[in-house]
Design a protein around this motif. Structure first.
Motif, PDB file in Angstrom:
ATOM      1  N   THR A   4      23.567  -0.956   5.692  1.00 53.23           N
ATOM      2  CA  THR A   4      23.620  -2.349   6.114  1.00 53.23           C
ATOM      3  C   THR A   4      23.273  -2.431   7.595  1.00 53.23           C
ATOM      4  OG1 THR A   4      25.976  -2.175   6.626  1.00 53.23           O
ATOM      5  CG2 THR A   4      25.381  -2.984   4.425  1.00 53.23           C
ATOM      6  N   GLY A   5      22.948  -3.650   8.017  1.00 51.03           N
ATOM      7  CA  GLY A   5      22.648  -3.854   9.421  1.00 51.03           C
ATOM      8  C   GLY A   5      22.562  -5.331   9.733  1.00 51.03           C
ATOM      9  N   SER A   6      22.342  -5.631  11.012  1.00 53.66           N
ATOM     10  CA  SER A   6      22.287  -7.029  11.434  1.00 53.66           C
ATOM     11  C   SER A   6      21.637  -7.146  12.799  1.00 53.66           C
ATOM     12  CB  SER A   6      23.701  -7.609  11.516  1.00 53.66           C
ATOM     13  OG  SER A   6      24.413  -7.016  12.590  1.00 53.66           O
ATOM     14  N   CYS A   7      21.431  -8.390  13.176  1.00 53.41           N
ATOM     15  CA  CYS A   7      21.002  -8.703  14.535  1.00 53.41           C
ATOM     16  C   CYS A   7      22.239  -8.643  15.440  1.00 53.41           C
ATOM     17  CB  CYS A   7      20.360 -10.084  14.572  1.00 53.41           C
ATOM     18  SG  CYS A   7      21.481 -11.418  14.101  1.00 53.41           S
ATOM     19  N   ASN A   8      22.047  -8.904  16.721  1.00 59.27           N
ATOM     20  CA  ASN A   8      23.167  -8.864  17.671  1.00 59.27           C
ATOM     21  C   ASN A   8      24.248  -9.895  17.379  1.00 59.27           C
ATOM     22  OD1 ASN A   8      22.453  -6.727  19.394  1.00 59.27           O
ATOM     23  ND2 ASN A   8      20.975  -8.014  20.449  1.00 59.27           N
ATOM     24  N   CYS A   9      23.854 -11.099  16.996  1.00 60.90           N
ATOM     25  CA  CYS A   9      24.844 -12.165  16.800  1.00 60.90           C
ATOM     26  C   CYS A   9      25.382 -12.224  15.372  1.00 60.90           C
ATOM     27  CB  CYS A   9      24.263 -13.515  17.215  1.00 60.90           C
ATOM     28  SG  CYS A   9      23.002 -14.173  16.095  1.00 60.90           S
ATOM     29  N   GLY A  10      24.776 -11.498  14.447  1.00 57.65           N
ATOM     30  CA  GLY A  10      25.247 -11.477  13.063  1.00 57.65           C
ATOM     31  C   GLY A  10      24.698 -12.593  12.184  1.00 57.65           C
ATOM     32  N   VAL A  12      21.704 -12.852  11.061  1.00 59.65           N
ATOM     33  CA  VAL A  12      20.851 -12.206  10.065  1.00 59.65           C
ATOM     34  C   VAL A  12      21.468 -10.856   9.728  1.00 59.65           C
ATOM     35  CG1 VAL A  12      18.551 -11.293   9.553  1.00 59.65           C
ATOM     36  CG2 VAL A  12      18.782 -13.337  10.979  1.00 59.65           C
ATOM     37  N   ARG A  13      21.724 -10.654   8.441  1.00 60.02           N
ATOM     38  CA  ARG A  13      22.263  -9.380   7.956  1.00 60.02           C
ATOM     39  C   ARG A  13      21.369  -8.896   6.823  1.00 60.02           C
ATOM     40  NH1 ARG A  13      26.223  -7.262   9.925  1.00 60.02           N
ATOM     41  NH2 ARG A  13      26.622  -5.890   8.179  1.00 60.02           N
ATOM     42  N   TYR A  14      21.345  -7.599   6.623  1.00 59.43           N
ATOM     43  CA  TYR A  14      20.555  -7.038   5.523  1.00 59.43           C
ATOM     44  C   TYR A  14      21.297  -5.888   4.872  1.00 59.43           C
ATOM     45  CZ  TYR A  14      19.272  -3.449   8.919  1.00 59.43           C
ATOM     46  OH  TYR A  14      19.322  -2.453   9.853  1.00 59.43           O
ATOM     47  N   ARG A  15      20.823  -5.584   3.666  1.00 55.83           N
ATOM     48  CA  ARG A  15      21.366  -4.452   2.898  1.00 55.83           C
ATOM     49  C   ARG A  15      20.177  -3.690   2.319  1.00 55.83           C
ATOM     50  NH1 ARG A  15      25.972  -2.718   0.450  1.00 55.83           N
ATOM     51  NH2 ARG A  15      25.803  -1.786  -1.614  1.00 55.83           N
ATOM     52  N   SER A  50      17.566  -6.546   0.824  1.00 58.69           N
ATOM     53  CA  SER A  50      18.023  -7.932   0.661  1.00 58.69           C
ATOM     54  C   SER A  50      18.475  -8.431   2.030  1.00 58.69           C
ATOM     55  CB  SER A  50      19.151  -8.033  -0.363  1.00 58.69           C
ATOM     56  OG  SER A  50      20.269  -7.276   0.041  1.00 58.69           O
ATOM     57  N   ILE A  51      18.210  -9.706   2.290  1.00 57.15           N
ATOM     58  CA  ILE A  51      18.461 -10.281   3.611  1.00 57.15           C
ATOM     59  C   ILE A  51      19.301 -11.546   3.470  1.00 57.15           C
ATOM     60  CG2 ILE A  51      17.391 -11.245   5.683  1.00 57.15           C
ATOM     61  CD1 ILE A  51      14.850  -9.644   4.890  1.00 57.15           C
ATOM     62  N   GLU A  52      20.353 -11.645   4.263  1.00 56.26           N
ATOM     63  CA  GLU A  52      21.162 -12.859   4.376  1.00 56.26           C
ATOM     64  C   GLU A  52      20.806 -13.526   5.704  1.00 56.26           C
ATOM     65  OE1 GLU A  52      25.319 -11.970   4.128  1.00 56.26           O
ATOM     66  OE2 GLU A  52      25.011 -10.596   2.461  1.00 56.26           O
ATOM     67  N   GLY A  53      20.736 -14.836   5.710  1.00 55.61           N
ATOM     68  CA  GLY A  53      20.406 -15.567   6.929  1.00 55.61           C
ATOM     69  C   GLY A  53      18.909 -15.742   7.100  1.00 55.61           C
ATOM     70  N   ALA A  66       0.158  -7.031   9.391  1.00 51.15           N
ATOM     71  CA  ALA A  66       1.619  -6.972   9.485  1.00 51.15           C
ATOM     72  C   ALA A  66       2.202  -8.213  10.158  1.00 51.15           C
ATOM     73  CB  ALA A  66       2.061  -5.732  10.249  1.00 51.15           C
ATOM     74  N   GLU A  67       3.488  -8.428   9.895  1.00 51.58           N
ATOM     75  CA  GLU A  67       4.249  -9.471  10.575  1.00 51.58           C
ATOM     76  C   GLU A  67       5.539  -8.859  11.094  1.00 51.58           C
ATOM     77  OE1 GLU A  67       5.087 -12.511   7.694  1.00 51.58           O
ATOM     78  OE2 GLU A  67       6.525 -11.274   6.611  1.00 51.58           O
ATOM     79  N   ARG A  68       6.081  -9.459  12.129  1.00 51.20           N
ATOM     80  CA  ARG A  68       7.326  -8.987  12.750  1.00 51.20           C
ATOM     81  C   ARG A  68       8.370 -10.079  12.615  1.00 51.20           C
ATOM     82  NH1 ARG A  68       6.043  -4.412  15.990  1.00 51.20           N
ATOM     83  NH2 ARG A  68       3.816  -4.037  15.787  1.00 51.20           N
ATOM     84  N   ALA A  69       9.608  -9.678  12.388  1.00 52.88           N
ATOM     85  CA  ALA A  69      10.683 -10.646  12.173  1.00 52.88           C
ATOM     86  C   ALA A  69      11.826 -10.384  13.148  1.00 52.88           C
ATOM     87  CB  ALA A  69      11.180 -10.574  10.740  1.00 52.88           C
ATOM     88  N   PHE A  70      12.369 -11.484  13.642  1.00 51.41           N
ATOM     89  CA  PHE A  70      13.480 -11.391  14.589  1.00 51.41           C
ATOM     90  C   PHE A  70      14.420 -12.557  14.361  1.00 51.41           C
ATOM     91  CE2 PHE A  70       9.976 -13.645  16.502  1.00 51.41           C
ATOM     92  CZ  PHE A  70      10.550 -14.740  17.107  1.00 51.41           C
ATOM     93  N   CYS A  71      15.647 -12.414  14.845  1.00 51.95           N
ATOM     94  CA  CYS A  71      16.633 -13.479  14.723  1.00 51.95           C
ATOM     95  C   CYS A  71      16.247 -14.613  15.668  1.00 51.95           C
ATOM     96  CB  CYS A  71      18.023 -12.957  15.064  1.00 51.95           C
ATOM     97  SG  CYS A  71      19.276 -14.267  15.102  1.00 51.95           S
ATOM     98  N   GLY A  72      16.148 -15.827  15.135  1.00 55.84           N
ATOM     99  CA  GLY A  72      15.814 -16.992  15.933  1.00 55.84           C
ATOM    100  C   GLY A  72      16.938 -17.427  16.853  1.00 55.84           C
ATOM    101  N   THR A  73      18.136 -16.900  16.646  1.00 59.69           N
ATOM    102  CA  THR A  73      19.277 -17.244  17.485  1.00 59.69           C
ATOM    103  C   THR A  73      19.414 -16.299  18.673  1.00 59.69           C
ATOM    104  OG1 THR A  73      20.442 -18.144  15.573  1.00 59.69           O
ATOM    105  CG2 THR A  73      21.780 -17.633  17.511  1.00 59.69           C
ATOM    106  N   CYS A  74      19.504 -14.987  18.420  1.00 54.69           N
ATOM    107  CA  CYS A  74      19.723 -14.034  19.514  1.00 54.69           C
ATOM    108  C   CYS A  74      18.464 -13.277  19.922  1.00 54.69           C
ATOM    109  CB  CYS A  74      20.839 -13.052  19.161  1.00 54.69           C
ATOM    110  SG  CYS A  74      20.436 -11.897  17.813  1.00 54.69           S
TER     111      CYS A  74
END
Length: 141
Positions: A4-10, A12-15, A50-53, A66-74
């Motif tokens: 599992t993992g996430s961005c800094n603010c949580g 976006v989470r993934y499994r 699988s991705i939450e958020g 390719a495309e790059r993805a990042f959290c729009g919040t943090c």
């Protein structure tokens, strides 16, 4: 073993359901700018991620393949994903630093090795691919 993992603010989470044991380092200019250094990514098949958020995830088309993805919040970088048609299409390369637990994962590959700055080197023996070799993987069949 699921990861599992996430961005800094949580937001976006993934499994990852696959058994991840290897990571690769990318030395291309784009990854160095995106990560602030070398990018360490774990390769994950689309069915194993699988991705939450998703509504918080922002994507940027960074190249024709390719495309790059990042959290729009943090702003935390989460992954890049191959978009080009072919056997790698849809494959995620998840940032090792975003994972909650990286135990048992070893560095096995370096790509764009001919673009690596001279100021650092990794210990150990890794598979190394040049820019031309990597681009040939994503070229027309």
């Amino acid at each position: 073993m699921a990861r599992t993992g996430s961005c800094n603010c949580g937001a976006v989470r993934y499994r990852i359901t696959a058994d991840v044991r290897h990571t690769g380092a990318c030395h291309c200019g784009m990854c160095r700018k995106w990560s602030g250094g070398v990018y360490l990514g774990v390769e994950v098949a689309p069915a194993d991620m699988s991705i939450e958020g998703l509504d918080r995830l922002t994507t940027y088309t960074s190249s024709p393949w390719a495309e790059r993805a990042f959290c729009g919040t943090c702003g935390c970088n989460i992954f890049y994903r191959v978009t080009a048609p072919g056997p790698h299409q849809g494959t995620y390369h998840v940032g090792l630093g975003t994972m909650d637990d990286t135990s048992g994962i070893s560095l096995t590959e370096e790509i764009f090795i001919d673009r690596k700055p001279q100021g650092y080197a990794f210990a150990g023996d890794t598979r190394k691919m040049t820019e031309a070799e990597v681009m040939a993987m994503f070229g027309p069949d």
